[in-house]
Write a protein that holds these residues in place. Structure first.
Motif, PDB file in Angstrom:
ATOM      1  N   THR A 281       2.807  -1.043   1.884  1.00 36.67           N
ATOM      2  CA  THR A 281       3.441   0.313   1.230  1.00 36.67           C
ATOM      3  C   THR A 281       4.736  -0.404   0.963  1.00 36.67           C
ATOM      4  O   THR A 281       5.296  -0.015  -0.361  1.00 36.67           O
ATOM      5  CB  THR A 281       3.587   1.543   2.076  1.00 36.67           C
TER       6      THR A 281
ATOM      7  N   ALA B 270       4.526  -2.352  -1.991  1.00 40.25           N
ATOM      8  CA  ALA B 270       4.033  -1.560  -3.387  1.00 40.25           C
ATOM      9  C   ALA B 270       5.245  -0.888  -3.778  1.00 40.25           C
ATOM     10  O   ALA B 270       5.717  -0.911  -4.985  1.00 40.25           O
ATOM     11  CB  ALA B 270       3.180  -0.665  -2.972  1.00 40.25           C
TER      12      ALA B 270
ATOM     13  N   LEU C 258      -1.938  -3.646  -5.273  1.00 36.55           N
ATOM     14  CA  LEU C 258      -1.946  -2.363  -4.209  1.00 36.55           C
ATOM     15  C   LEU C 258      -3.558  -2.926  -3.571  1.00 36.55           C
ATOM     16  O   LEU C 258      -4.329  -3.245  -4.367  1.00 36.55           O
ATOM     17  CB  LEU C 258      -2.149  -1.085  -4.796  1.00 36.55           C
TER      18      LEU C 258
ATOM     19  N   TYR D 112      -6.830   2.067   1.041  1.00 40.06           N
ATOM     20  CA  TYR D 112      -6.826   3.461   0.849  1.00 40.06           C
ATOM     21  C   TYR D 112      -8.162   3.990   1.379  1.00 40.06           C
ATOM     22  O   TYR D 112      -9.200   3.241   1.117  1.00 40.06           O
ATOM     23  CB  TYR D 112      -6.981   3.771  -0.794  1.00 40.06           C
TER      24      TYR D 112
ATOM     25  N   TYR E   4      -1.360  11.143  -3.702  1.00 40.49           N
ATOM     26  CA  TYR E   4      -0.050  11.303  -2.899  1.00 40.49           C
ATOM     27  C   TYR E   4      -0.050  12.468  -1.743  1.00 40.49           C
ATOM     28  O   TYR E   4       0.579  12.420  -1.045  1.00 40.49           O
ATOM     29  CB  TYR E   4       1.029  11.501  -3.857  1.00 40.49           C
TER      30      TYR E   4
ATOM     31  N   GLN F 285       2.596   5.314  -9.351  1.00 34.98           N
ATOM     32  CA  GLN F 285       2.557   4.219  -8.333  1.00 34.98           C
ATOM     33  C   GLN F 285       3.482   4.778  -7.164  1.00 34.98           C
ATOM     34  O   GLN F 285       3.042   4.709  -5.878  1.00 34.98           O
ATOM     35  CB  GLN F 285       2.676   3.102  -8.725  1.00 34.98           C
TER      36      GLN F 285
ATOM     37  N   THR G  11       2.504   5.835  -3.247  1.00 38.64           N
ATOM     38  CA  THR G  11       3.012   4.825  -1.912  1.00 38.64           C
ATOM     39  C   THR G  11       3.853   5.402  -1.180  1.00 38.64           C
ATOM     40  O   THR G  11       3.830   6.210  -0.174  1.00 38.64           O
ATOM     41  CB  THR G  11       3.360   3.400  -2.641  1.00 38.64           C
ATOM     42  N   LYS G  12       5.193   5.348  -1.897  1.00 39.83           N
ATOM     43  CA  LYS G  12       6.387   5.788  -1.027  1.00 39.83           C
ATOM     44  C   LYS G  12       6.347   7.349  -1.093  1.00 39.83           C
ATOM     45  O   LYS G  12       6.866   8.108  -0.118  1.00 39.83           O
ATOM     46  CB  LYS G  12       7.559   5.351  -1.737  1.00 39.83           C
TER      47      LYS G  12
ATOM     48  N   THR H  83      -3.320   5.886   2.941  1.00 46.01           N
ATOM     49  CA  THR H  83      -3.967   4.406   3.442  1.00 46.01           C
ATOM     50  C   THR H  83      -4.020   4.338   4.905  1.00 46.01           C
ATOM     51  O   THR H  83      -3.423   5.220   5.873  1.00 46.01           O
ATOM     52  CB  THR H  83      -2.683   3.410   2.988  1.00 46.01           C
TER      53      THR H  83
END
Lengths: 317, 471
Positions: free
Chosen positions: B61, B64, B167, B172, B191, B375, B379-380, B395
């Motif tokens: 992560t 990414a 990624l 995931y 998300y 993206q 992720t974040k 994930t």
């Protein structure tokens, strides 16, 4: 060569008439310029879309792709769509329940608020407040009050000895009545109109009736009702139109359920247009509603001649 | 100023108004003027956004996220992007903090136009905007809208971008990517994934002297029959003292599908062109649910405004729900969680989920930069929301790491993991909204009006197939 003989007076009057016409035209232009913002708004945002929806009613239009002319396909779909019948019947039943309820409640409240009491202005404000409360917030409160298991209404009924209180919003047989009851919450506007009308009833008529020996009911029946009859007609007409457009309560509280028992016409129209993206069909539904309400209002005005009383008309009829 | 001047000014104003109305819609709208409304399911969403610490962030992560922070070499200058989001999910303050974080993490990107629309109006307003020529660059994607948005060409397929970004696809949870896919193509980055499980009032279960469902599950004894016995035993009293074994059942085919599958039925054909839920197996699944209402174990009507108060007031014992509502339970409730019971046809537990994502507008002028934002959300953004208690991890790396530190004391990682790994996705065709209304009507007609299930479902499937064909 022909010589046209013009009378001297006529010759003198012609420029004056021209000046007058020019002045009239100028004033008309000025008038139109002053109302131009409203006119532009009306044609751009009301008349234009209405005309466009009339054309769209005969197309397949999903908002995203260009409308496709389909002739009478939407009409045939409408005639065979059993949900249109369900929605119409639901709306008519709701209308029959809510319109008399709203008018009677508004008139009763107006009569109470017409009393000469100390602090009556505060009471008037309190009774009008629901009308300015956001509808969605109001519906949530009613959802909690009428909840079958945790609602205050059923707590009261249980305390009063009713062992199986009803599911107000969840029983298909009751949901229309419940929504009609909730709609009474918004009778403030009609109440204000009745209040204004009641304050316009000449006191001399009540005094004359009292001298003739009329009791309170007779004074109400034979003085108040005839004098405020134009306000009654107005409120019935507006309440009927509003009842045909009932949407928010059902949309928020029941989404048309249970079992389509609260699927009202405008809610169905909304679903077809904005969930299923059948804008052409939805436009046709809107026009059918518009014409139905127009016809109903016409009938109301036709029958109103029998009981409406206009002061200037010099009597009933 | 004389009358002539007034007239001239009026005419000028009118002409200006007409000209401005005829112009192409300006794309910018401040976030705070965006329409708001509806409920905010994540009360924790009001909390301040905190950036995940690098030490807590899993390697993949972090890579990414930090990778997305670097503008690619081909990108020149600043990209001004328009983003559309679900205004009902979080407060404006939370969104503003998140958007600030995105702009800080992704230099060269400015979210100059932030359009918040409550979910109920989202697709309508989005389609109208796109039809009017205003296409967002980055946009919120709900699983129920993926097909409609994809088939109408609003979303850009992201598979190539996903692949080239490095990624780790295997990291995931497969279901979460499937929820935001249509016809085999990925259209958004998940998300806010949420597998659904049962939340129950442990005090009431204990008071009824019943074994703890979580223990029964561990022992492999938590079956569909056991669940029915539990809610029957836990349904007590009448009037104000009435307690239901189950809270109100959810009113959507997106939830009923678990039981249809669990009893051996199917909802749609593999290509989503045919409704199949009138088979005897599917009807068994529906009947399992409608009987709960008929027998009085569950109240009628569904919405979170009803089912959460039912739990909070101790009037319901079990609720099929997601973690995003955790903050809305009464603090004095002793809650616990357990997966869906072992279902007859599958012989194991399965569940469904609700995974929101962010996609890239097909007509975006800066798809490269818009992808960076999508993206970031996948992720974040997911990690930030997870730390706020407003999302589950997307994930496995996040799940096995920092997620376990944010679980509430009464939650169980094993239960959550079981739900996440058994999450089965129902691809939702473009006509789904119409079909869902038909299914709800059928459900009510059986549960409340006592109509014959076989006839009702046959009729509903016929109408659903007509809707599928028309779409």
């Amino acid at each position: 060569m022909r010589v046209q003989i013009v009378a001297p007076t006529a010759r003198a009057a012609a420029p004056a008439q021209t000046r007058k016409r020019r002045g009239t035209w100028k004033r008309q232009v000025e008038g139109y310029l002053f109302i131009a913002p409203w006119l532009i708004g009306f044609f751009a945002f009301t008349a234009g879309p209405m005309l466009a929806s009339l054309v769209l009613a005969f197309t397949h239009y999903d908002v995203f792709t260009a409308p496709r002319w389909t002739g009478l396909t939407n009409v045939r779909t409408l005639l065979s769509d059993h949900l249109v019948r369900t929605a119409l019947v639901n709306t008519l039943i709701f209308s029959a329940l809510s319109v008399p309820g709203q008018v009677i409640l508004a008139l009763s409240l107006a009569m109470l608020l017409n009393l000469k009491l100390r602090g009556i202005g505060i009471y008037r404000t309190i009774f009008y407040l629901p009308t300015v409360t956001p509808a969605v917030a109001g519906v949530f409160i009613w959802l909690w009050l009428f909840d079958k298991d945790t609602g205050l209404v059923n707590y009261g009924l249980y305390a009063a000895g009713v062992n199986q209180p009803p599911g107000w919003f969840t029983d298909p047989r009751l949901v229309k009545l419940t929504i009609a009851l909730v709609s009474l919450w918004y009778a403030g506007n009609q109440m204000i109109i009745f209040l204004a009308a009641l304050q316009g009833v000449p006191q001399t008529l009540y005094e004359a009736a009292a001298l003739d020996g009329a009791n309170k009911w007779q004074r109400f029946r034979n003085v108040t009702v005839p004098v405020i009859s134009p306000a009654i007609l107005y409120n019935i007409t507006i309440a009927t139109i509003n009842s045909f457009q009932v949407f928010t309560i059902a949309f928020v509280a029941t989404a048309g359920g249970p079992a389509n028992a609260s699927l009202f016409y405008v809610l169905y129209l909304y679903y077809k247009g904005f969930q299923d993206f059948q804008m052409g069909y939805s436009s046709l539904l809107a026009w059918v509603l518009c014409l139905s309400v127009l016809a109903l209002t016409g009938i109301q005005f036709l029958f109103a001649r029998r009981w409406i009383h206009y002061e200037n008309a010099g009597g009933a009829g | 100023m004389n009358r002539r001047h007034v007239l001239k000014l009026s005419a000028l104003a009118a002409v200006s108004a007409v000209l401005s109305a005829c112009q192409t819609a300006a794309p910018t709208r401040p976030a705070n003027t965006a329409p708001t409304g509806g409920t905010t399911p994540t009360a924790g969403a009001t909390a301040a956004v905190s950036t995940p610490s690098a030490t807590h962030a899993p390697a993949s992560t972090t890579a990414a996220a930090s990778g997305s922070a670097q503008a690619p070499a081909t990108v020149q200058g600043q990209a001004n992007l328009e983003i559309w989001y679900d205004a009902a999910a979080f407060t404006p303050e939370v969104y503003n903090q998140i958007f600030g974080q995105i702009e800080s993490d992704l230099p060269g990107i400015k979210l100059t136009s932030r359009v918040g629309v409550p979910f109920a109006d989202y697709l309508t307003k989005l389609l109208t905007s796109v039809a009017g020529g205003a296409t967002p660059d980055v946009l919120f994607v709900h699983p129920a809208l993926v097909a409609a948005m994809a088939t109408k060409g609003i979303l850009m397929p992201l598979d190539d971008l996903f692949k080239s970004s490095g990624l780790p696809r295997d990291d995931y949870f497969p279901a979460y990517l499937s929820y935001v896919s249509w016809a085999g193509k990925l259209y958004a980055m998940p998300y806010q994934p949420e597998p659904t499980m049962y939340f129950y009032n442990a005090d009431l279960v204990q008071a009824a002297k019943l074994d703890d469902p979580r223990k029964l599950f561990s022992d492999g004894k938590w079956t569909a029959d056991t669940y029915l016995q539990y809610i029957k035993a836990l349904t007590t009293g009448s009037g104000p003292d009435k307690v239901y074994g189950s809270a109100s059942l959810s009113g959507t085919l997106r939830v009923y599908d678990v039981w249809v599958w669990g009893f051996g039925g199917e909802i749609f054909s593999p290509d989503s062109t045919q409704a199949l839920f009138d088979s005897p197996e599917a009807i068994k699944g529906f009947t399992y649910l409608t009987d709960q209402i008929k027998n009085g174990y569950a109240p009628t009507g569904y919405s979170t405004t009803v089912s959460l108060p039912q739990m909070n007031s101790g009037k319901a014992v079990f609720l099929y729900n997601v973690r995003a509502f955790n903050a809305q339970y009464a603090k004095n409730l002793k809650l616990s969680t357990v997966p869906v019971p072992i279902l007859p046809a599958t012989g194991k537990t399965i569940t469904r989920g609700a995974t929101n994502g962010f996609g890239v507008g097909a007509k975006s002028k800066r798809p490269d930069m818009a992808w960076k934002v999508a993206q970031w959300w996948g992720t974040k953004g997911n990690e930030i929301l997870m730390n706020m208690g407003s999302a589950s991890p997307a994930t496995k790396t996040l799940a096995n790491g920092p997620f376990q530190k944010v679980l509430l004391p009464w939650e169980s990682f094993e239960v959550w993991q079981t739900a996440a790994e058994t999450d089965r996705v129902l691809p939702l065709p473009p006509a789904f909204a119409q079909i869902d209304r038909l299914v709800n009507t059928a459900f009510d007609n059986i549960a409340l009006n006592g109509k014959d299930p076989a006839a009702v479902w046959k009729d509903t499937v016929a109408q659903s197939n007509a809707a599928l064909k028309a779409s």
